[in-house]
Scaffold this motif. Sequence first.
Motif, mmCIF file in Angstrom:
data_model
loop_
_atom_site.group_PDB
_atom_site.id
_atom_site.type_symbol
_atom_site.label_atom_id
_atom_site.label_comp_id
_atom_site.label_asym_id
_atom_site.label_seq_id
_atom_site.Cartn_x
_atom_site.Cartn_y
_atom_site.Cartn_z
ATOM 1 N N HIS A 69 0.833 -1.205 0.000
ATOM 2 C CA HIS A 69 0.000 0.000 0.000
ATOM 3 C C HIS A 69 0.867 1.255 0.000
ATOM 4 O O HIS A 69 0.562 2.227 -0.706
ATOM 5 N N ILE A 70 1.938 1.248 0.771
ATOM 6 C CA ILE A 70 2.839 2.408 0.809
ATOM 7 C C ILE A 70 3.437 2.653 -0.570
ATOM 8 O O ILE A 70 3.478 3.792 -1.067
ATOM 9 N N VAL A 71 3.904 1.585 -1.210
ATOM 10 C CA VAL A 71 4.476 1.694 -2.552
ATOM 11 C C VAL A 71 3.417 2.152 -3.552
ATOM 12 O O VAL A 71 3.696 2.959 -4.452
ATOM 13 N N PHE A 72 2.183 1.665 -3.374
ATOM 14 C CA PHE A 72 1.079 2.026 -4.275
ATOM 15 C C PHE A 72 0.784 3.523 -4.162
ATOM 16 O O PHE A 72 0.661 4.231 -5.169
ATOM 17 N N TYR A 73 0.667 4.032 -2.930
ATOM 18 C CA TYR A 73 0.419 5.461 -2.736
ATOM 19 C C TYR A 73 1.533 6.300 -3.366
ATOM 20 O O TYR A 73 1.278 7.329 -4.006
ATOM 21 N N ASP A 82 3.851 14.840 -7.553
ATOM 22 C CA ASP A 82 3.779 15.416 -6.210
ATOM 23 C C ASP A 82 4.841 14.823 -5.283
ATOM 24 O O ASP A 82 5.431 15.529 -4.480
ATOM 25 N N PHE A 83 5.043 13.513 -5.374
ATOM 26 C CA PHE A 83 6.068 12.848 -4.563
ATOM 27 C C PHE A 83 6.254 11.431 -5.107
ATOM 28 O O PHE A 83 5.383 10.899 -5.814
ATOM 29 N N ASP A 84 7.403 10.831 -4.789
ATOM 30 C CA ASP A 84 7.608 9.424 -5.129
ATOM 31 C C ASP A 84 8.167 8.707 -3.909
ATOM 32 O O ASP A 84 8.273 9.295 -2.823
ATOM 33 N N ILE A 85 8.510 7.434 -4.044
ATOM 34 C CA ILE A 85 8.938 6.637 -2.887
ATOM 35 C C ILE A 85 10.229 7.169 -2.272
ATOM 36 O O ILE A 85 10.433 7.077 -1.055
ATOM 37 N N ALA A 86 11.089 7.777 -3.090
ATOM 38 C CA ALA A 86 12.324 8.365 -2.556
ATOM 39 C C ALA A 86 11.994 9.556 -1.659
ATOM 40 O O ALA A 86 12.607 9.739 -0.599
#
Length: 257
Positions: A69-73, A82-86
């Motif tokens: 879910h975190i990766v999906f968001y 707006d933002f990515d996982i980094a």
Amino acid sequence: MNSRKAQVEAFDRLLTIMDELRAQCPWDKKQTLESLRHLTIEETYELGDAILENDLNEVKQELGDLLLHIVFYAKIGSETNDFDIADVANGICEKLINRHPHIYSDVVVKDEEEVKRNWENLKLKEGKKSVLQGVPKSLPALVKANRIQDKVAGVGFDWEKPEQVWEKLEEELEEFKVEVAKNDKEAMEAEFGDVLFSMINYARFLKIDPENALERTNKKFIKRFQYLEQKAASQNKQLVDMTLAEMDVFWEEAKRL
């Protein structure tokens, strides 16, 4: 345990799969932050259940679901620039460094309580107008009460001894009994809320998590009641047709299991 290299590779694999699913899977393509929200809440509760049952294999599985879910968001955030996982990872890294000056700077602390106080004070310096600003409005009331009390205690608004909290609880119980005698429903509800709030506060002083304690009792009750149902069924009886004394025999048996 896996090496750091293997851990990083596994995370990179998950990111690649997420990219593929978002591009190719009809269901994954349609998801939004809002559509995933209730699923994330459900997954969090499933993780909580696994932790309470000390099912470590299930904990591992549920952590994977939450990580997805975190990766999906983050993937959705990257699509709108707006933002990515980094950004997500670096954001929490910076927050942890800033809020642990006793590790990453020259601040000295004597115990975990001082760490908590510093944590709340640092959040206020970061721009939060209230120490209670970070308590989610949608939290269940029992969990919210515990978080409220924990946060205000972090800035010194707290009782000094457990005995004082117990005295306050007894005072609230007496006030509740007075309203029960008057049969004033609105006042009864208000005083009952005060009793619960005081009970949660007392649990905090005893280092008891009230949510965990209540859920353990829920599970215990369910197990015993289902045993009662099974015993009644084995005798071709319906609970509704049994006396309380008859049911109590099976209930006492269940307590001894």
